[in-house]
Design an enzyme around this catalytic site. Sequence first.
Site, PDB file in Angstrom:
ATOM      1  N   ASP A  52       0.845  -1.202   0.000  1.00 17.52           N
ATOM      2  CA  ASP A  52       0.000   0.000   0.000  1.00 17.52           C
ATOM      3  C   ASP A  52       0.877   1.248   0.000  1.00 17.52           C
ATOM      4  O   ASP A  52       1.619   1.486   0.951  1.00 17.52           O
ATOM      5  CB  ASP A  52      -0.897   0.010   1.240  1.00 17.52           C
ATOM      6  CG  ASP A  52      -1.845   1.206   1.214  1.00 17.52           C
ATOM      7  OD1 ASP A  52      -2.763   1.184   0.372  1.00 17.52           O
ATOM      8  OD2 ASP A  52      -1.650   2.151   1.999  1.00 17.52           O
ATOM      9  N   TYR A  57       2.750  10.013   0.754  1.00 18.21           N
ATOM     10  CA  TYR A  57       3.728   9.479   1.709  1.00 18.21           C
ATOM     11  C   TYR A  57       5.157   9.890   1.348  1.00 18.21           C
ATOM     12  O   TYR A  57       6.073   9.718   2.146  1.00 18.21           O
ATOM     13  CB  TYR A  57       3.623   7.944   1.814  1.00 18.21           C
ATOM     14  CG  TYR A  57       2.258   7.442   2.241  1.00 18.21           C
ATOM     15  CD1 TYR A  57       1.327   8.301   2.851  1.00 18.21           C
ATOM     16  CD2 TYR A  57       1.878   6.128   2.040  1.00 18.21           C
ATOM     17  CE1 TYR A  57       0.066   7.850   3.221  1.00 18.21           C
ATOM     18  CE2 TYR A  57       0.609   5.667   2.417  1.00 18.21           C
ATOM     19  CZ  TYR A  57      -0.280   6.532   2.998  1.00 18.21           C
ATOM     20  OH  TYR A  57      -1.528   6.081   3.373  1.00 18.21           O
ATOM     21  N   LYS A  86      -2.186   6.133  -4.297  1.00 18.77           N
ATOM     22  CA  LYS A  86      -3.368   6.983  -4.069  1.00 18.77           C
ATOM     23  C   LYS A  86      -3.225   8.386  -4.650  1.00 18.77           C
ATOM     24  O   LYS A  86      -2.136   8.967  -4.643  1.00 18.77           O
ATOM     25  CB  LYS A  86      -3.642   7.084  -2.560  1.00 18.77           C
ATOM     26  CG  LYS A  86      -3.665   5.747  -1.853  1.00 18.77           C
ATOM     27  CD  LYS A  86      -4.153   5.837  -0.428  1.00 18.77           C
ATOM     28  CE  LYS A  86      -3.850   4.549   0.323  1.00 18.77           C
ATOM     29  NZ  LYS A  86      -2.505   4.530   0.925  1.00 18.77           N
ATOM     30  N   HIS A 117      -7.540   9.277  -2.217  1.00 20.37           N
ATOM     31  CA  HIS A 117      -7.044   9.196  -0.833  1.00 20.37           C
ATOM     32  C   HIS A 117      -8.054   9.760   0.171  1.00 20.37           C
ATOM     33  O   HIS A 117      -8.298   9.166   1.227  1.00 20.37           O
ATOM     34  CB  HIS A 117      -5.703   9.941  -0.755  1.00 20.37           C
ATOM     35  CG  HIS A 117      -4.804   9.500   0.337  1.00 20.37           C
ATOM     36  ND1 HIS A 117      -3.442   9.468   0.210  1.00 20.37           N
ATOM     37  CD2 HIS A 117      -5.055   9.093   1.592  1.00 20.37           C
ATOM     38  CE1 HIS A 117      -2.891   9.048   1.339  1.00 20.37           C
ATOM     39  NE2 HIS A 117      -3.860   8.810   2.195  1.00 20.37           N
TER      40      HIS A 117
HETATM   41  N1  LIG Z   1      -5.890   5.877   3.380  1.00 16.85           N
HETATM   42  C1  LIG Z   1      -5.504   6.582   4.422  1.00 16.85           C
HETATM   43  O1  LIG Z   1      -5.959   7.724   4.626  1.00 16.85           O
HETATM   44  C2  LIG Z   1      -4.531   6.006   5.360  1.00 16.85           C
HETATM   45  C3  LIG Z   1      -3.865   4.855   5.023  1.00 16.85           C
HETATM   46  N2  LIG Z   1      -2.960   4.292   5.876  1.00 16.85           N
HETATM   47  C4  LIG Z   1      -2.268   3.070   5.426  1.00 16.85           C
HETATM   48  O2  LIG Z   1      -2.357   2.083   6.447  1.00 16.85           O
HETATM   49  C5  LIG Z   1      -1.046   1.712   6.873  1.00 16.85           C
HETATM   50  C6  LIG Z   1      -1.016   1.320   8.338  1.00 16.85           C
HETATM   51  O3  LIG Z   1      -1.412   2.361   9.165  1.00 16.85           O
HETATM   52  P1  LIG Z   1      -0.399   3.169  10.114  1.00 16.85           P
HETATM   53  O4  LIG Z   1      -1.099   4.421  10.497  1.00 16.85           O
HETATM   54  O5  LIG Z   1       0.908   3.253   9.438  1.00 16.85           O
HETATM   55  O6  LIG Z   1      -0.304   2.331  11.432  1.00 16.85           O
HETATM   56  P2  LIG Z   1      -0.269   0.817  11.964  1.00 16.85           P
HETATM   57  O7  LIG Z   1      -1.527   0.634  12.722  1.00 16.85           O
HETATM   58  O8  LIG Z   1       0.094  -0.125  10.902  1.00 16.85           O
HETATM   59  O9  LIG Z   1       0.893   0.940  13.041  1.00 16.85           O
HETATM   60  C7  LIG Z   1       2.196   1.236  12.663  1.00 16.85           C
HETATM   61  C8  LIG Z   1       2.995   1.433  13.945  1.00 16.85           C
HETATM   62  O10 LIG Z   1       3.031   0.214  14.677  1.00 16.85           O
HETATM   63  C9  LIG Z   1       4.384  -0.214  14.831  1.00 16.85           C
HETATM   64  N3  LIG Z   1       4.381  -1.680  14.701  1.00 16.85           N
HETATM   65  C10 LIG Z   1       4.341  -2.420  13.572  1.00 16.85           C
HETATM   66  N4  LIG Z   1       4.311  -3.734  13.845  1.00 16.85           N
HETATM   67  C11 LIG Z   1       4.342  -3.844  15.185  1.00 16.85           C
HETATM   68  C12 LIG Z   1       4.338  -4.945  16.057  1.00 16.85           C
HETATM   69  N5  LIG Z   1       4.299  -6.191  15.591  1.00 16.85           N
HETATM   70  N6  LIG Z   1       4.380  -4.701  17.390  1.00 16.85           N
HETATM   71  C13 LIG Z   1       4.407  -3.433  17.854  1.00 16.85           C
HETATM   72  N7  LIG Z   1       4.403  -2.338  17.065  1.00 16.85           N
HETATM   73  C14 LIG Z   1       4.373  -2.543  15.735  1.00 16.85           C
HETATM   74  C15 LIG Z   1       5.161   0.489  13.750  1.00 16.85           C
HETATM   75  O11 LIG Z   1       6.501   0.702  14.138  1.00 16.85           O
HETATM   76  P3  LIG Z   1       7.743   0.115  13.275  1.00 16.85           P
HETATM   77  O12 LIG Z   1       7.586   0.594  11.869  1.00 16.85           O
HETATM   78  O13 LIG Z   1       8.912   0.718  13.979  1.00 16.85           O
HETATM   79  O14 LIG Z   1       7.685  -1.381  13.408  1.00 16.85           O
HETATM   80  C16 LIG Z   1       4.418   1.829  13.671  1.00 16.85           C
HETATM   81  O15 LIG Z   1       4.837   2.705  14.694  1.00 16.85           O
HETATM   82  C17 LIG Z   1      -0.225   2.971   6.547  1.00 16.85           C
HETATM   83  O16 LIG Z   1       1.158   2.730   6.629  1.00 16.85           O
HETATM   84  C18 LIG Z   1      -0.778   3.326   5.187  1.00 16.85           C
HETATM   85  O17 LIG Z   1      -0.248   2.468   4.206  1.00 16.85           O
HETATM   86  C19 LIG Z   1      -2.775   4.824   7.127  1.00 16.85           C
HETATM   87  C20 LIG Z   1      -3.414   5.984   7.523  1.00 16.85           C
HETATM   88  C21 LIG Z   1      -4.328   6.695   6.654  1.00 16.85           C
HETATM   89  O1  LIG Z   2      -2.212   8.152   5.208  1.00 15.66           O
HETATM   90  C1  LIG Z   2      -2.305   9.316   5.548  1.00 15.66           C
HETATM   91  N1  LIG Z   2      -1.513   9.983   6.355  1.00 15.66           N
HETATM   92  C2  LIG Z   2      -1.926  11.292   6.474  1.00 15.66           C
HETATM   93  C3  LIG Z   2      -1.430  12.335   7.194  1.00 15.66           C
HETATM   94  C4  LIG Z   2      -2.049  13.567   7.134  1.00 15.66           C
HETATM   95  C5  LIG Z   2      -3.147  13.743   6.359  1.00 15.66           C
HETATM   96  C6  LIG Z   2      -3.640  12.683   5.646  1.00 15.66           C
HETATM   97  C7  LIG Z   2      -3.007  11.461   5.730  1.00 15.66           C
HETATM   98  C8  LIG Z   2      -3.266  10.218   5.136  1.00 15.66           C
HETATM   99  O2  LIG Z   2      -4.153   9.946   4.400  1.00 15.66           O
END
Ligand SMILES: NC(=O)C1=CN([C@@H]2O[C@H](COP(=O)(O)OP(=O)(O)OC[C@H]3O[C@@H](n4cnc5c(N)ncnc54)[C@H](OP(=O)(O)O)[C@@H]3O)[C@@H](O)[C@H]2O)C=CC1
Ligand SMILES: O=C1Nc2ccccc2C1=O
Length: 317
Positions: A52, A57, A86, A117
């Site tokens: 993803d 990003y 996205k 997005h």
């Molecule tokens: N469409 C949208 O608007 C959005 C999409 N997304 C997508 O969803 C993905 C996931 O969401 P995200 O907000 O990144 O958060 P997550 O819920 O995936 O959490 C990520 C965090 O958890 C930590 N982590 C990962 N694995 C473990 C584990 N096994 N044990 C403990 N901690 C862990 C990571 O640290 P570390 O990397 O150090 O392991 C990081 O700090 C994003 O990366 C993106 O691709 C996210 C937000 C908005």
């Molecule tokens: O994945 C995301 N991360 C973000 C951070 C700020 C605003 C929007 C987003 C996303 O959609």
Amino acid sequence: MPATLSNSTKTYSLNNGAVIPAIGLGTWRATNEGDAQRAVAAAIVAGYRHIDAAWAYGNEKEVGVGIKEGLAATGLERKDIFVTTKLWGTFHHDPEAALDISLERLGLDYVDQYMMHWPVALNPNGKGAETGFPVLPSGKRDILLDWSFVKSYENLQKTVVSGKAKAIGVSNFSIKNLKTLLAAETTKIKPICNQVEAHPYLPQPKLLAYCKSEDILITAYSPLGSIDSPLLQDETVVAIAKKNGVSVAQVLISWALWRGTAVLPKSVSAARIASNLQVFELSNEDGEALNQISVTKGSQRLISPDWSPVVIFEDED
Ligand SMILES: NC(=O)C1=CN([C@@H]2O[C@H](COP(=O)(O)OP(=O)(O)OC[C@H]3O[C@@H](n4cnc5c(N)ncnc54)[C@H](OP(=O)(O)O)[C@@H]3O)[C@@H](O)[C@H]2O)C=CC1
Ligand SMILES: O=C1Nc2ccccc2C1=O
């Protein structure tokens, strides 16, 4: 007895006939130099077949190199993995041009899914637009208030016609906005997925049921609660992890699969990337206990950028 963990090979069939691997690697905030590249390559080697990404990003180039490395290391081909990127708000007037930029950065000639997005268009000529976050003199985001996401989606469909996107999806769409989108005369291609925040503090059962009824797959973002996550310390989640002899993250990811969503755990640690793909069959009792958390405590949105005055989430559970 500890639960049996194994690498997930679960997939979902989509409304366009394609198939998506249920677990995808998240790449938001994988921005330290080399992180995204290493993470993506390690993920493919560990067994992930779904990545993803997003223009916003700022790491599509590294993600692309990571994909190439992962494919070379495993002997897989491009067609063996599912890649999403996205469309950011500053490009809603021209998704085809935006996708060309993303494809160039990713080093790919198509994506499996091109996703809107957020249902919010931003001023492409506003101050700071090149960063993706144009601002008004007041400091508020420069949102095109007279533009509709229906128009953006009409344009997004052209990326499927050109073949540069195999399918299109949406993200951060409420039931109300999905209904508006699906009812529009200009909407000819159904989104395959709606990517939204989903975890036990925000399970969104009404949105999940609505999307199921429309054959739109929910893809759960921030499944671990994102950074500094309160979920990792939640007593119910921790107790279920202990009982099954697995990690808290494995409980959260297995729960997402148990309820029929795709799920996008992000990590830049090779060990966590590998362990996050290892899932187990959650019992209905444990699944229901996780469902119950937000009923008892109330739901909690952890990702909520300021898009005011646009209201994004009006039908929260
Ligand atoms: N469409 C949208 O608007 C959005 C999409 N997304 C997508 O969803 C993905 C996931 O969401 P995200 O907000 O990144 O958060 P997550 O819920 O995936 O959490 C990520 C965090 O958890 C930590 N982590 C990962 N694995 C473990 C584990 N096994 N044990 C403990 N901690 C862990 C990571 O640290 P570390 O990397 O150090 O392991 C990081 O700090 C994003 O990366 C993106 O691709 C996210 C937000 C908005
Ligand atoms: O994945 C995301 N991360 C973000 C951070 C700020 C605003 C929007 C987003 C996303 O959609």
